[in-house]
Design a protein around this motif. Structure first.
Motif, PDB file in Angstrom:
ATOM      1  N   GLY A  43       0.761  -1.237   0.000  1.00  0.00           N
ATOM      2  CA  GLY A  43       0.000   0.000   0.000  1.00  0.00           C
ATOM      3  C   GLY A  43       0.791   1.287   0.000  1.00  0.00           C
ATOM      4  O   GLY A  43       0.195   2.364  -0.100  1.00  0.00           O
ATOM      5  N   TRP A  44       2.127   1.236   0.089  1.00  0.00           N
ATOM      6  CA  TRP A  44       2.860   2.498   0.052  1.00  0.00           C
ATOM      7  C   TRP A  44       3.114   2.977  -1.381  1.00  0.00           C
ATOM      8  O   TRP A  44       3.558   4.104  -1.586  1.00  0.00           O
ATOM      9  CB  TRP A  44       4.157   2.422   0.856  1.00  0.00           C
ATOM     10  CG  TRP A  44       5.052   1.255   0.613  1.00  0.00           C
ATOM     11  CD1 TRP A  44       5.009   0.049   1.233  1.00  0.00           C
ATOM     12  CD2 TRP A  44       6.152   1.195  -0.310  1.00  0.00           C
ATOM     13  NE1 TRP A  44       6.009  -0.776   0.750  1.00  0.00           N
ATOM     14  CE2 TRP A  44       6.726  -0.084  -0.188  1.00  0.00           C
ATOM     15  CE3 TRP A  44       6.709   2.099  -1.208  1.00  0.00           C
ATOM     16  CZ2 TRP A  44       7.824  -0.488  -0.945  1.00  0.00           C
ATOM     17  CZ3 TRP A  44       7.792   1.710  -1.966  1.00  0.00           C
ATOM     18  CH2 TRP A  44       8.336   0.433  -1.834  1.00  0.00           C
ATOM     19  N   VAL A  45       2.814   2.160  -2.368  1.00  0.00           N
ATOM     20  CA  VAL A  45       2.645   2.593  -3.765  1.00  0.00           C
ATOM     21  C   VAL A  45       1.156   2.502  -4.064  1.00  0.00           C
ATOM     22  O   VAL A  45       0.575   1.413  -3.993  1.00  0.00           O
ATOM     23  CB  VAL A  45       3.435   1.704  -4.744  1.00  0.00           C
ATOM     24  CG1 VAL A  45       3.073   2.054  -6.191  1.00  0.00           C
ATOM     25  CG2 VAL A  45       4.936   1.864  -4.528  1.00  0.00           C
ATOM     26  N   PRO A  46       0.484   3.609  -4.366  1.00  0.00           N
ATOM     27  CA  PRO A  46      -0.964   3.545  -4.605  1.00  0.00           C
ATOM     28  C   PRO A  46      -1.283   2.764  -5.869  1.00  0.00           C
ATOM     29  O   PRO A  46      -0.532   2.807  -6.851  1.00  0.00           O
ATOM     30  CB  PRO A  46      -1.363   5.015  -4.746  1.00  0.00           C
ATOM     31  CG  PRO A  46      -0.120   5.708  -5.197  1.00  0.00           C
ATOM     32  CD  PRO A  46       1.018   4.975  -4.534  1.00  0.00           C
ATOM     33  N   LYS A  47      -2.395   2.049  -5.864  1.00  0.00           N
ATOM     34  CA  LYS A  47      -2.800   1.277  -7.045  1.00  0.00           C
ATOM     35  C   LYS A  47      -2.982   2.170  -8.268  1.00  0.00           C
ATOM     36  O   LYS A  47      -2.788   1.720  -9.400  1.00  0.00           O
ATOM     37  CB  LYS A  47      -4.081   0.496  -6.755  1.00  0.00           C
ATOM     38  CG  LYS A  47      -3.865  -0.736  -5.878  1.00  0.00           C
ATOM     39  CD  LYS A  47      -5.137  -1.547  -5.767  1.00  0.00           C
ATOM     40  CE  LYS A  47      -4.864  -2.921  -5.139  1.00  0.00           C
ATOM     41  NZ  LYS A  47      -4.257  -2.830  -3.806  1.00  0.00           N
ATOM     42  N   GLU A  48      -3.359   3.427  -8.044  1.00  0.00           N
ATOM     43  CA  GLU A  48      -3.513   4.348  -9.174  1.00  0.00           C
ATOM     44  C   GLU A  48      -2.215   4.509  -9.952  1.00  0.00           C
ATOM     45  O   GLU A  48      -2.226   4.824 -11.148  1.00  0.00           O
ATOM     46  CB  GLU A  48      -3.972   5.729  -8.673  1.00  0.00           C
ATOM     47  CG  GLU A  48      -5.376   5.769  -8.105  1.00  0.00           C
ATOM     48  CD  GLU A  48      -5.418   5.337  -6.641  1.00  0.00           C
ATOM     49  OE1 GLU A  48      -6.504   5.408  -6.051  1.00  0.00           O
ATOM     50  OE2 GLU A  48      -4.353   4.950  -6.105  1.00  0.00           O
ATOM     51  N   ALA A  49      -1.081   4.301  -9.280  1.00  0.00           N
ATOM     52  CA  ALA A  49       0.206   4.473  -9.948  1.00  0.00           C
ATOM     53  C   ALA A  49       0.415   3.457 -11.062  1.00  0.00           C
ATOM     54  O   ALA A  49       1.259   3.668 -11.948  1.00  0.00           O
ATOM     55  CB  ALA A  49       1.350   4.375  -8.934  1.00  0.00           C
ATOM     56  N   LEU A  50      -0.344   2.362 -11.058  1.00  0.00           N
ATOM     57  CA  LEU A  50      -0.244   1.380 -12.140  1.00  0.00           C
ATOM     58  C   LEU A  50      -0.790   1.930 -13.453  1.00  0.00           C
ATOM     59  O   LEU A  50      -0.638   1.293 -14.499  1.00  0.00           O
ATOM     60  CB  LEU A  50      -0.996   0.104 -11.756  1.00  0.00           C
ATOM     61  CG  LEU A  50      -0.429  -0.657 -10.553  1.00  0.00           C
ATOM     62  CD1 LEU A  50      -1.318  -1.838 -10.198  1.00  0.00           C
ATOM     63  CD2 LEU A  50       0.994  -1.125 -10.830  1.00  0.00           C
ATOM     64  N   THR A  51      -1.384   3.122 -13.408  1.00  0.00           N
ATOM     65  CA  THR A  51      -1.894   3.777 -14.626  1.00  0.00           C
ATOM     66  C   THR A  51      -1.105   5.044 -14.962  1.00  0.00           C
ATOM     67  O   THR A  51      -1.457   5.760 -15.896  1.00  0.00           O
ATOM     68  CB  THR A  51      -3.374   4.149 -14.461  1.00  0.00           C
ATOM     69  OG1 THR A  51      -3.514   5.196 -13.469  1.00  0.00           O
ATOM     70  CG2 THR A  51      -4.207   2.949 -14.041  1.00  0.00           C
ATOM     71  N   TYR A  52      -0.028   5.317 -14.228  1.00  0.00           N
ATOM     72  CA  TYR A  52       0.692   6.583 -14.387  1.00  0.00           C
ATOM     73  C   TYR A  52       1.737   6.515 -15.506  1.00  0.00           C
ATOM     74  O   TYR A  52       2.524   5.573 -15.594  1.00  0.00           O
ATOM     75  CB  TYR A  52       1.440   6.944 -13.103  1.00  0.00           C
ATOM     76  CG  TYR A  52       0.587   7.471 -11.972  1.00  0.00           C
ATOM     77  CD1 TYR A  52      -0.761   7.764 -12.146  1.00  0.00           C
ATOM     78  CD2 TYR A  52       1.152   7.672 -10.714  1.00  0.00           C
ATOM     79  CE1 TYR A  52      -1.525   8.248 -11.096  1.00  0.00           C
ATOM     80  CE2 TYR A  52       0.393   8.157  -9.659  1.00  0.00           C
ATOM     81  CZ  TYR A  52      -0.938   8.434  -9.846  1.00  0.00           C
ATOM     82  OH  TYR A  52      -1.679   8.913  -8.800  1.00  0.00           O
ATOM     83  N   THR A  53       1.741   7.573 -16.336  1.00  0.00           N
ATOM     84  CA  THR A  53       2.880   7.890 -17.185  1.00  0.00           C
ATOM     85  C   THR A  53       3.613   9.059 -16.524  1.00  0.00           C
ATOM     86  O   THR A  53       3.328   9.407 -15.375  1.00  0.00           O
ATOM     87  CB  THR A  53       2.435   8.284 -18.603  1.00  0.00           C
ATOM     88  OG1 THR A  53       1.702   9.521 -18.536  1.00  0.00           O
ATOM     89  CG2 THR A  53       1.552   7.212 -19.221  1.00  0.00           C
ATOM     90  N   GLU A  54       4.538   9.685 -17.215  1.00  0.00           N
ATOM     91  CA  GLU A  54       5.249  10.826 -16.647  1.00  0.00           C
ATOM     92  C   GLU A  54       4.303  11.914 -16.166  1.00  0.00           C
ATOM     93  O   GLU A  54       4.448  12.441 -15.070  1.00  0.00           O
ATOM     94  CB  GLU A  54       6.209  11.439 -17.686  1.00  0.00           C
ATOM     95  CG  GLU A  54       7.542  10.771 -17.773  1.00  0.00           C
ATOM     96  CD  GLU A  54       7.444   9.445 -18.487  1.00  0.00           C
ATOM     97  OE1 GLU A  54       8.409   8.675 -18.422  1.00  0.00           O
ATOM     98  OE2 GLU A  54       6.423   9.167 -19.110  1.00  0.00           O
ATOM     99  N   GLU A  55       3.361  12.262 -17.027  1.00  0.00           N
ATOM    100  CA  GLU A  55       2.519  13.406 -16.717  1.00  0.00           C
ATOM    101  C   GLU A  55       1.536  13.124 -15.584  1.00  0.00           C
ATOM    102  O   GLU A  55       1.330  13.968 -14.718  1.00  0.00           O
ATOM    103  CB  GLU A  55       1.764  13.866 -17.967  1.00  0.00           C
ATOM    104  CG  GLU A  55       2.563  14.819 -18.822  1.00  0.00           C
ATOM    105  CD  GLU A  55       2.884  16.101 -18.056  1.00  0.00           C
ATOM    106  OE1 GLU A  55       2.007  16.961 -17.945  1.00  0.00           O
ATOM    107  OE2 GLU A  55       4.023  16.223 -17.558  1.00  0.00           O
ATOM    108  N   GLU A  56       0.908  11.950 -15.581  1.00  0.00           N
ATOM    109  CA  GLU A  56      -0.004  11.641 -14.480  1.00  0.00           C
ATOM    110  C   GLU A  56       0.732  11.611 -13.147  1.00  0.00           C
ATOM    111  O   GLU A  56       0.229  12.103 -12.129  1.00  0.00           O
ATOM    112  CB  GLU A  56      -0.708  10.305 -14.714  1.00  0.00           C
ATOM    113  CG  GLU A  56      -1.791  10.338 -15.771  1.00  0.00           C
ATOM    114  CD  GLU A  56      -1.277  10.144 -17.178  1.00  0.00           C
ATOM    115  OE1 GLU A  56      -2.080  10.165 -18.124  1.00  0.00           O
ATOM    116  OE2 GLU A  56      -0.053   9.972 -17.342  1.00  0.00           O
TER     117      GLU A  56
END
Length: 422
Positions: free
Chosen positions: A242-255
């Motif tokens: 949980g210290w990396v949010p699941k949303e980060a699995l959708t992140y590129t540079e800009e997000e």
């Protein structure tokens, strides 16, 4: 593929000093002959710098005018159009190409770009590791133009309040992401974890920072092992715990930049442009952002080199003009303008120690240290296939669909298949 735009947009900010360049100082072609008009292919000119600057070159070189060919903004689409054109042989319309550093081996192995004489370019003035991104099979096939290295951005205001220094190791990063971030209503850590080229970079950095490698020289052998398991395990554990949010699995540079700049993250792995953006006047984090080299297993980690190289089409009609243009674009004056006007990391080593520039861009010493210890992405004539395998395998592990152990076994098997086909 926004990370390539961020890391390799150097050709879009060539510098107004073009107008002051004189061809009289250029040396005669060393193994290259032919002067005349050129076309220069790059991804879309997002900033609007390039057109006016090439007009300056054209005014001082009326017989060697450069025509800009803008390809799509997407790096994948730009690469595809370059390859389609280069496969046309003598019918190609591109003379000089602004290519991502990871494409050099592929383009060279295919015979699409020509080897270049080293003595035509100021390679000794460059940061040492960047030159390796421009070589294949022991020969120079391109010239570094813009470099880049990943940095760990952090909320220096929060760490100062907690009395904690920025992390140097994975354990320190994990501990702060687990304990300090929640106390301030933040998520702990993110990078670029969508399955695209950015995830290949993040995964390679994790493997390198654990002391491992992925492929041998020029992709001739697979070298993943226990260090790859540790690196992938570090990333997967972050999501699981949980210290990396699941949303980060959708992140590129800009997000990921936006999430950090909006105040949602304690730590972020990104390129220097994200530091510049988050620190700019008007940003909610202005004055609150620090940057250090990426942490690793036992100490400072290893970044992957980003940036762009300039290459000459193997069938270019005027390769001497192409070489002189590239030599100019890597001259100190232009490289200084690349930094001051575009906030893009130059390849000239002396600029990182210029007091005036360091005052304006305080991250330069950290970036220099990161570049000097950085490593290129795995070199392979089939790099696109290598990258897709790394993305798929690591994303499955981070998503919890496989264990790090299973991921490494699959990675080794699929990379071996690619090497055999190569």
């Amino acid at each position: 593929m926004r990370w390539i735009r961020a890391a390799g947009r150097g050709l879009l900010v060539l510098a107004v000093v073009l107008a002051g360049y004189s061809a009289s100082g250029a040396r005669a072609a060393g193994g290259l002959e032919g002067r005349g008009p050129l076309t220069l292919a790059t991804a879309g000119d997002l900033t609007g710098y390039l057109g006016p600057l090439l007009q300056g070159w054209n005014r001082t070189h009326p017989g060697e005018k450069v025509t800009l060919v803008e390809l799509p903004d997407s790096a994948d689409e730009s690469r595809a159009q370059m390859i389609t054109d280069l496969r046309g042989g003598t019918r190609s319309r591109f003379d000089v190409l602004n290519i991502d550093v990871a494409w050099t081996s592929e383009f060279a192995a295919a015979g699409w770009i020509r080897p270049l004489p080293r003595d035509r370019f100021p390679l000794g003035s460059f940061l040492r590791p960047v030159v390796d991104t421009a070589t294949y099979d022991g020969r120079l096939y391109a010239v570094p133009y813009v470099t880049n290295a990943g940095l760990l951005l952090y909320r220096k205001d929060i760490l100062a309040e907690e009395g904690v220094p920025p992390p140097r190791t994975w354990a320190e990063l994990e501990r702060a992401a687990k304990t300090i971030a929640p106390r301030h209503g933040l998520d702990g850590y993110a990078g670029q974890f969508l399955p695209y080229e950015g995830l290949t970079v993040n995964a390679a950095e994790a493997v390198y920072s654990a002391g491992g490698t992925i492929l041998g020289d020029e992709g001739d052998r697979v070298t993943v092992g226990s260090a790859a398991r540790e690196g992938i395990g570090f990333l997967a554990r972050g999501v699981r715990d949980g210290w990396v949010p699941k949303e980060a699995l959708t992140y590129t540079e800009e997000e990921s930049r936006q999430a950090f700049q909006d105040g949602h993250l304690l730590f972020l792995r990104n390129w220097p442009y994200a530091y510049v953006s988050a620190s700019a006047a008007g940003s909610p984090l202005a004055g609150k952002v620090g940057a250090v080299p990426l942490p690793g297993r036992d100490g400072p980690g290893t970044s992957v080199l980003g940036g762009s190289n300039l290459a000459v089409n193997a069938h270019a009609e005027h390769p001497d003009t192409a070489a002189r243009l590239i030599a100019y674009l890597t001259s100190e004056g232009v490289q200084r303008q690349v930094l001051t006007r575009g906030a893009l990391p130059p390849v000239r080593a002396d600029l990182y120690e210029d007091p005036e520039l360091v005052s304006r861009f305080p991250y330069l010493p950290t970036l220099r240290a990161s570049v000097l210890t950085a490593a290129p992405r795995p070199k392979s004539p089939r790099y696109d296939q290598v990258s897709m395998v790394v993305q798929a395998v690591v994303h499955d592990a981070m998503s919890g669909h496989s264990t790090p152990e299973a991921a490494v076994r699959r990675l080794a098997r699929e990379l071996a298949d690619i090497s055999r086909r190569g």
